[in-house]
Design an enzyme around this catalytic site. Sequence first.
Site, PDB file in Angstrom:
ATOM      1  N   LYS A   1      24.928  39.655  33.351  1.00  0.00           N
ATOM      2  CA  LYS A   1      26.299  40.170  33.255  1.00  0.00           C
ATOM      3  C   LYS A   1      27.145  39.333  32.290  1.00  0.00           C
ATOM      4  CE  LYS A   1      28.532  41.473  37.296  1.00  0.00           C
ATOM      5  NZ  LYS A   1      29.623  41.444  38.313  1.00  0.00           N
TER       6      LYS A   1
ATOM      7  N   LYS B   1      25.508  32.293  42.335  1.00  0.00           N
ATOM      8  CA  LYS B   1      26.056  33.059  43.454  1.00  0.00           C
ATOM      9  C   LYS B   1      26.022  32.211  44.705  1.00  0.00           C
ATOM     10  CE  LYS B   1      27.584  37.330  44.156  1.00  0.00           C
ATOM     11  NZ  LYS B   1      28.236  38.228  43.191  1.00  0.00           N
TER      12      LYS B   1
ATOM     13  N   THR C   1      38.279  44.846  37.188  1.00  0.00           N
ATOM     14  CA  THR C   1      36.974  45.459  37.439  1.00  0.00           C
ATOM     15  C   THR C   1      37.071  46.976  37.273  1.00  0.00           C
ATOM     16  OG1 THR C   1      36.430  43.688  38.988  1.00  0.00           O
ATOM     17  CG2 THR C   1      35.074  45.657  39.100  1.00  0.00           C
TER      18      THR C   1
ATOM     19  N   GLY D   1      37.482  51.119  48.583  1.00  0.00           N
ATOM     20  CA  GLY D   1      38.017  49.767  48.728  1.00  0.00           C
ATOM     21  C   GLY D   1      39.014  49.503  47.615  1.00  0.00           C
TER      22      GLY D   1
ATOM     23  N   ASP E   1      34.260  57.160  52.302  1.00  0.00           N
ATOM     24  CA  ASP E   1      34.222  55.752  52.697  1.00  0.00           C
ATOM     25  C   ASP E   1      33.817  55.702  54.169  1.00  0.00           C
ATOM     26  OD1 ASP E   1      35.592  52.918  51.506  1.00  0.00           O
ATOM     27  OD2 ASP E   1      35.348  53.008  53.685  1.00  0.00           O
TER      28      ASP E   1
ATOM     29  N   ALA F   1      29.641  48.735  42.090  1.00  0.00           N
ATOM     30  CA  ALA F   1      28.823  48.128  43.148  1.00  0.00           C
ATOM     31  C   ALA F   1      27.730  47.257  42.522  1.00  0.00           C
ATOM     32  CB  ALA F   1      28.202  49.214  44.017  1.00  0.00           C
TER      33      ALA F   1
HETATM   34  N1  PHE Z   1      32.615  39.226  42.459  1.00  0.00           N
HETATM   35  C1  PHE Z   1      32.780  38.581  41.178  1.00  0.00           C
HETATM   36  C2  PHE Z   1      31.400  38.421  40.609  1.00  0.00           C
HETATM   37  O1  PHE Z   1      30.535  37.773  41.186  1.00  0.00           O
HETATM   38  C3  PHE Z   1      33.487  37.314  41.430  1.00  0.00           C
HETATM   39  C4  PHE Z   1      33.858  36.376  40.314  1.00  0.00           C
HETATM   40  C5  PHE Z   1      35.021  36.515  39.638  1.00  0.00           C
HETATM   41  C6  PHE Z   1      33.047  35.314  40.041  1.00  0.00           C
HETATM   42  C7  PHE Z   1      35.371  35.624  38.696  1.00  0.00           C
HETATM   43  C8  PHE Z   1      33.398  34.390  39.086  1.00  0.00           C
HETATM   44  C9  PHE Z   1      34.566  34.560  38.409  1.00  0.00           C
HETATM   45  O2  PHE Z   1      31.123  39.029  39.606  1.00  0.00           O
END
Ligand code: PHE
Length: 337
Positions: free
Chosen positions: A65, A77, A151, A179, A200, A255
Site C-alpha cells: 500500500k 501492523k 480514505t 461505518g 450494515d 475494506a
Molecule cells: N488503518 C490505517 C491503516 O493501517 C491506519 C493508519 C493511518 C496507519 C495512518 C498509519 C498511519 O492503513
Amino acid sequence: MNRTESFAGEALQVVRGARSGVAIAVAVHSTERGPAIGGCRIKPYPSWRDGADDALRLSAAMTVKCALAGLPYGGGKTVAALPPEGIGKARRPELIADIADAISALGGRYRTGPDIGSSSEDMAVIHRLAHGWAFCRPPDQGGSGTSSAATARGVLAALQAGVAPGSVAGLRVGVIGFGSVGRLICEALIERGAEVVVTDVDSGLRPVAERLGATWTTADLLREPLDVLVPAATGGLLTVESAAACGAGLIVGPANNQLADEKAETVLRDRGITWIPDVVASAGGIIHAVGREELGMDETAANAKIDAIADTVSAVLALARERGLPMSRAAREYAAR
Ligand code: PHE
C-alpha cells in the site's frame, strides 16, 4: 503447519501486556523504504496465534500500500488479540499503555495509526507514551485527526477511475458497511447522482442512511445486480463461492484484505468482473496522515496526492490487461517498480 515456509517479514514481536494480560503482536514487514506504518487493530480472536497471523498478513499489505501510494514508508501492523469475550472498559487504558510499550520496544522502526477497534484518542495516548510514534491524533491535540474522510476520498478516486471514461451518475452502487468511511462514500455517491443501496450489520443505522437518500437493504449485496460493489466493512468477503455469485461489474472499496482466497480473483476475472485491490483503493488515510504530519503537505497537497490514486488504478488496470495478470499481481508488480 508448513515448516519449510520462510519468514517474509522483518520482525514479529508478540508480548503479553504487563498490565492487561492481552497478547499484543506487532509485525514489521518492511522498513526498506522507510519506517514501517500500519494501524492498531484491537478485537477478539480465537487465540493469540490468529492475532499474530492477522498482523503478519496485514503488515505485508501495508508495504504494498505504501509503495503504490509512493510514500517513503514500509508496512507494519499491530494486533491486540482480545479474548473472545473482550475486555471490560475499565481495563482499556491498561491495554493502550501496554500497546504503547510494545511500540516503544521497536525503537521507531514502526509507527501506528487508528484501525478497527482503536481511535484518534487512543493515538493521542500512544503518541504521548511512545515517543510520538502514532499518527492521527485529534486535530486539537496536534494530529491530522481521523483518516475517514481521506480514505473515502481515495476510494471515490479509485471508483471513478474504475468506471472511466463513464460517470458515476445513474450507476447502481451497493455499499456493504455504513461505518464512518462507508457513510461518507454513500453521501458523495448520492451527491454525484448514483443510486445507492446500503447494508450494515447494525440495523440501527438505517434511518441515518435513508436520510442521506440511500436505500437500506438486508439482502446480501454481493449477489445483487449492481454496477459497482463497495466493500466497506471487514475483510475476507471474496471467496471462490462469493466470486461465482457476485452480481457486480466492478468491486472497489476500503475494506482491508478483501480477498479471502487467491482463486477468487481468477473467478472474478473469468466472469468479467473488475476488482480493484484494497491496497490501491484504501490508501487515502495513510496518504493524508503521513502527508500532513510528517511530509510537510498542506491540505491541498495531501488531497492532490489522494486523488492521484486514480492514476495508480488506471496504471494497474492497464498492466493487468496488457499482461493478462490478476489485479493483485499487477498491483504488486507495479509497486515493485
Ligand atoms: N488503518 C490505517 C491503516 O493501517 C491506519 C493508519 C493511518 C496507519 C495512518 C498509519 C498511519 O492503513
